[in-house]
Each structure stands twice: as C-alpha cells, then as structure tokens.
Design an enzyme around this catalytic site. Structure first.
Site, PDB file in Angstrom:
ATOM      1  N   GLY A 277     -18.189 -15.036  40.994  1.00  0.00           N
ATOM      2  CA  GLY A 277     -18.856 -15.692  39.877  1.00  0.00           C
ATOM      3  C   GLY A 277     -19.697 -16.841  40.405  1.00  0.00           C
ATOM      4  O   GLY A 277     -20.920 -16.821  40.429  1.00  0.00           O
ATOM      5  N   CYS A 348     -13.667 -41.636  26.557  1.00  0.00           N
ATOM      6  CA  CYS A 348     -12.697 -42.721  26.680  1.00  0.00           C
ATOM      7  C   CYS A 348     -11.479 -42.264  27.490  1.00  0.00           C
ATOM      8  O   CYS A 348     -10.383 -42.088  26.961  1.00  0.00           O
ATOM      9  CB  CYS A 348     -12.303 -43.194  25.287  1.00  0.00           C
TER      10      CYS A 348
HETATM   11  C1  LIG Z   1      -9.924 -12.462  38.310  1.00  0.00           C
HETATM   12  C2  LIG Z   1     -11.061 -13.293  38.772  1.00  0.00           C
HETATM   13  N1  LIG Z   1     -12.101 -12.691  39.337  1.00  0.00           N
HETATM   14  C3  LIG Z   1     -13.170 -13.407  39.781  1.00  0.00           C
HETATM   15  C4  LIG Z   1     -13.220 -14.774  39.640  1.00  0.00           C
HETATM   16  C5  LIG Z   1     -14.434 -15.496  40.132  1.00  0.00           C
HETATM   17  O1  LIG Z   1     -14.167 -16.478  41.040  1.00  0.00           O
HETATM   18  P1  LIG Z   1     -15.363 -17.247  41.732  1.00  0.00           P
HETATM   19  O2  LIG Z   1     -16.213 -17.802  40.655  1.00  0.00           O
HETATM   20  O3  LIG Z   1     -14.722 -18.300  42.544  1.00  0.00           O
HETATM   21  O4  LIG Z   1     -16.098 -16.258  42.548  1.00  0.00           O
HETATM   22  C6  LIG Z   1     -12.134 -15.442  39.061  1.00  0.00           C
HETATM   23  C7  LIG Z   1     -12.156 -16.906  38.909  1.00  0.00           C
HETATM   24  O5  LIG Z   1     -11.300 -17.533  38.370  1.00  0.00           O
HETATM   25  C8  LIG Z   1     -11.021 -14.673  38.604  1.00  0.00           C
HETATM   26  O6  LIG Z   1      -9.976 -15.259  38.031  1.00  0.00           O
END
Ligand SMILES: Cc1ncc(COP(=O)(O)O)c(C=O)c1O
Length: 445
Positions: A277, A348
C-alpha cells in the site's frame, strides 16, 4: 508537480514545486492533502519491474481515494480490501470481482452479509479468512466461493511494534494448523485458492533477514498445502515495502527485496502475490498546513499549525518522522535562521505534535508548511476528534489539478447527531450496507 519522465526510487519533499503547492493552498485552503497521480503510477511501474512474475494488488487501506484506485487499476493492480466499505469503493472504481481480495479481520456481521450478497453478482471475488470462525460464518451465509487462508507464520517486522502483524495473535490462523483448516474447508466445498500473510508495514533494507525468513515459511507452507490439500493459485506474502521518511534515509533496494523474495520462496506451484500500500502512495502525497501561532516556550519555539493529529495521526500514533518544509521561506528565498522548533496542531492533546525541537528555518505566522510523505495512511486515518472537519484533497496529473474530496464542515460532522434526533425507530440499525442479518446470533443461540 514532478518530472513525469524520470522515476527516481525516492521523491523527497524538496523536489515538490513550492510555488505550485503555495497556489494550491491559496486556492483550496488549509489544511490540504495533495496527491500526485503521476508519482503513484511511477511507483507502481518500478515495483512491477522488480517483480515481473508477481500478481500485484494495492492495499486500499493506505489511500482509498477513487482516483488512486482507478490509476492503479489502469496500471494493472488488483485491489486488496480490509472491509466491505473498501470493497464497495473498489467496485465503484470499476474493479471486477476477480480483481478484488477482501481480507476479513474479525469481520463485523454487516461486512460478511454485504460481501456474501455482493459475491452473488461477483463470483470471482476472493475472501481471505484469518480464522476458522470466519470460515464458519461464511459457510453459515451460504458462501462457498474462492477462499484464501491468512496464516500467522510467527514472524513479524516493520517500522513500529504496532504494525508488526506477522506474529501478532490477532492475525491469521497459526501456520501449523493451516493444512487441517484448509482440508476441512475444501471438504466443505470452498474453492481453496491461496494462502496469505503480511509480515508488517514499513519493512526497511535492514530488515531483509526477517523478510527472508517470513517468505521462506510461506514457501514451505505452500508446498505442504499443495501436497496435502491440493493446488493453490497463489501465495500472497502481503505488503510492507518501506519508504524513506527521513531525508537522508536510503530508499528500499527493490532489486534486493525481489531477489530475496524469490530465493526464500523457492519452487512453488503457485503464483507469487504481493499487496503493498504505502510504497505506491507515500511519497506521492504532501499535507499543506498554515501557521497560525508562533510562541516562545521555555526550551523551544512552538509553531502552531491548522493541521493536527486528526489530519495526520502517524507522528502521534507511531512516533513517525515526516519531513517538514517551509514553503513561504523557500519562495521568499529568505535567509532564515535555523532554530529548534516544535510543530504542533490545534488538538487539545500533548501528543498532537508533528515534530519536537527540530532544526528548521525560523517560522513566521502566516507561513505555509509542507509535510512530506503524507500520501499513505494520512487522510485514511484522519478523524473528527475535537469536532474538527477533515480537510480537502486535491489530485494532480499531467498538469491537471482537481478537487478530489471537498473539505468537511462542522455541519457535516454533526449531521448524524441531528439525524438521530429526527429519526424514526427504523433508523436504529441504519448504515451504508443493506440490512444486517442475524446469521451469527442464530448460530450462537
Ligand atoms: C493484510 C495487509 N496487506 C497489506 C498491507 C499494506 O501494508 P503497506 O502499506 O505497509 O504496504 C497491510 C497493512 O496494514 C495489511 O494489513
């Protein structure tokens, strides 16, 4: 916003055009998220070149903006979704069921109800279950479609203990039970298609050994499952590809990660799948924020800005470092003195600071600051604490700039409360998804 031809492995905050960013904040107000879709595409292409053999899914949770989902789909990514809401957004962005993986983590009943209803129209959808209980709940709803099992291989990694998932009890079926669970699922008629795990988020060059060990365990398990249960379509080793948040940090060596992944996985009779991601969106985004207060405190200068932990929670939640640049100072080409400053938001809470005692050019009230690497887990984790409306987002591509999400208003924040007062009995369970069934409760009773 960036040089579209080149695709450097990292795009630093200093590479953004200060004048263009200043114009955006003048036009759209502050705070403002800016996302460069060209950079998102560049990041995808670099990763796809390093992993030509892999199925690549985008972990929607990093940034679920429709424009991002559409751009990454166009590049060839599937979409990995953490909730029914994200699946809804993936389908709205034009994804077909076969492009969508839904990863169910302790899924609320309304999510499973909606997913199973949606599966009727999208039978190619893949559901990844992280517990036997979730498989039972899917079966209770009549689901016997494509099933992937999330396993817990007992090894985690990542930039902070709160994002190291691979060994956290919350996630996945212990790997040593996976064969039994999948055998049982196959006997019950599920279409077993894959195994999955996610080691954690923000895995850096120096955590390559943990990554290798994690992938090796997945490879071993894939071979065991193929032998004992049957053919798998894919082995999904998750996301977690780190990005350099510090200005002097080296970017992830993608070639080394890809090579280590291939070696560690070994020969498996299934496709490799990855689902990053952050890697695609982090350095494609900045958060712009205006300075409203400059205050001499006892040991530091406090710079008050209009973005806070409700806008970008990563510093408060993970002690995360984000680079900060004074756009006004850069544009004025002022020779400003470098002094330690604490940049703090309007919430706050003492934790509402973006940096403490950081050496930055002296800030003045009215300056605009840019906070870098804000494209991942920025807006997605934003919230309305202190009754603060969430900011607007603009996207840029090919010289085109458009508002992608308008700024919320206090009226918007308080609307559900007013609607509750005006509502009838039938509104009690209302949410975005169709009627909530009692399937889970019937079973328990
Ligand atoms: C199951 C799963 N896949 C993929 C990702 C993506 O991780 P990243 O954004 O670090 O690549 C996450 C992130 O929490 C995840 O929980």
């Amino acid at each position: 916003m960036t040089d579209a031809g080149a695709s450097p492995s990292v795009r630093r905050l200093s590479a953004w055009d200060a004048a263009e960013l200043q114009t955006l904040v003048d036009d759209y107000g502050s705070p403002l998220y800016v996302l460069d879709l060209e950079r998102v595409r560049q990041n995808y292409r670099r990763l796809a070149a390093a992993f030509p053999e892999a199925d690549i899914l985008y972990a929607v949770k990093a940034n679920a903006l429709g424009a991002v989902l559409s751009a990454l789909r166009e590049e060839g990514a599937g979409l990995e979704c953490a909730s029914a809401g994200e699946v809804q957004r993936a389908l709205a962005a034009g994804a077909s069921g076969s492009e969508v993986h839904y990863t169910a983590v302790n899924p609320p009943a309304r999510d499973l109800d909606w997913i199973v209803d949606t599966w009727a129209d999208h039978p190619e959808l893949t559901v990844t279950a992280g517990s036997e209980d979730t498989i039972d709940r899917l079966a209770d709803r009549g689901y016997d479609g494509r099933l992937c099992l999330r396993v817990n291989p007992g090894i985690g990694a990542g930039h902070h203990e709160k994002v190291q998932t691979g060994a956290a009890a919350k996630f996945g079926v212990p790997a040593e039970r996976a064969v039994d669970v999948l055998e049982d699922a196959a006997d019950r008629g599920f279409d077993v298609v894959g195994i999955h795990s996610h080691v954690g988020s923000g895995v850096s060059n120096d955590q390559l050994d943990a990554h290798r060990e994690f992938v090796a365990r997945m490879g071993d398990l894939a071979r065991e499952v193929s032998e004992e249960v049957g053919d798998l379509e894919f082995v999904d080793v998750g996301g977690g590809f780190g990005v350099p948040y510090h200005e002097d940090e080296a970017p992830l060596d993608l070639e080394s990660v890809a090579e280590a992944t291939r070696e560690a996985l070994g020969e498996v009779d299934a496709r490799l799948a990855i689902e990053p991601g952050r890697y695609f969106v982090a350095d494609a985004g900045v958060l712009l924020t205006d300075v409203n207060t400059v205050k001499a405190a006892r040991d530091t200068t406090v710079v008050g800005v209009d973005a806070g932990m409700t806008t970008l929670i990563r510093p408060a939640m993970y002690d995360a470092y984000h680079p900060i640049r004074n756009l006004t100072g850069d544009l004025d080409a002022d020779e400003r003195e470098i002094v330690p400053q604490t940049v703090a938001g309007p919430i706050c809470e003492s934790g509402d600071v973006f940096c403490a005692d950081r050496e930055l050019p002296a800030t003045e009230r009215g300056d605009t600051l840019a906070i870098g690497n804000a494209g991942a887990y920025g807006y997605e984790m934003a919230n309305q604490y202190n009754s603060r409306p969430r900011p607007a987002s603009v996207v840029c591509e090919d010289g085109d700039i458009r508002l992608a999400r308008r700024r919320e208003t206090v009226d918007y924040v308080t609307r559900p409360e007013r609607e509750a007062h005006n509502g009838s009995e039938t509104d009690r369970k209302t949410d975005d998804h169709p009627a909530v069934s009692d399937t889970d409760n019937q079973r328990v009773r």
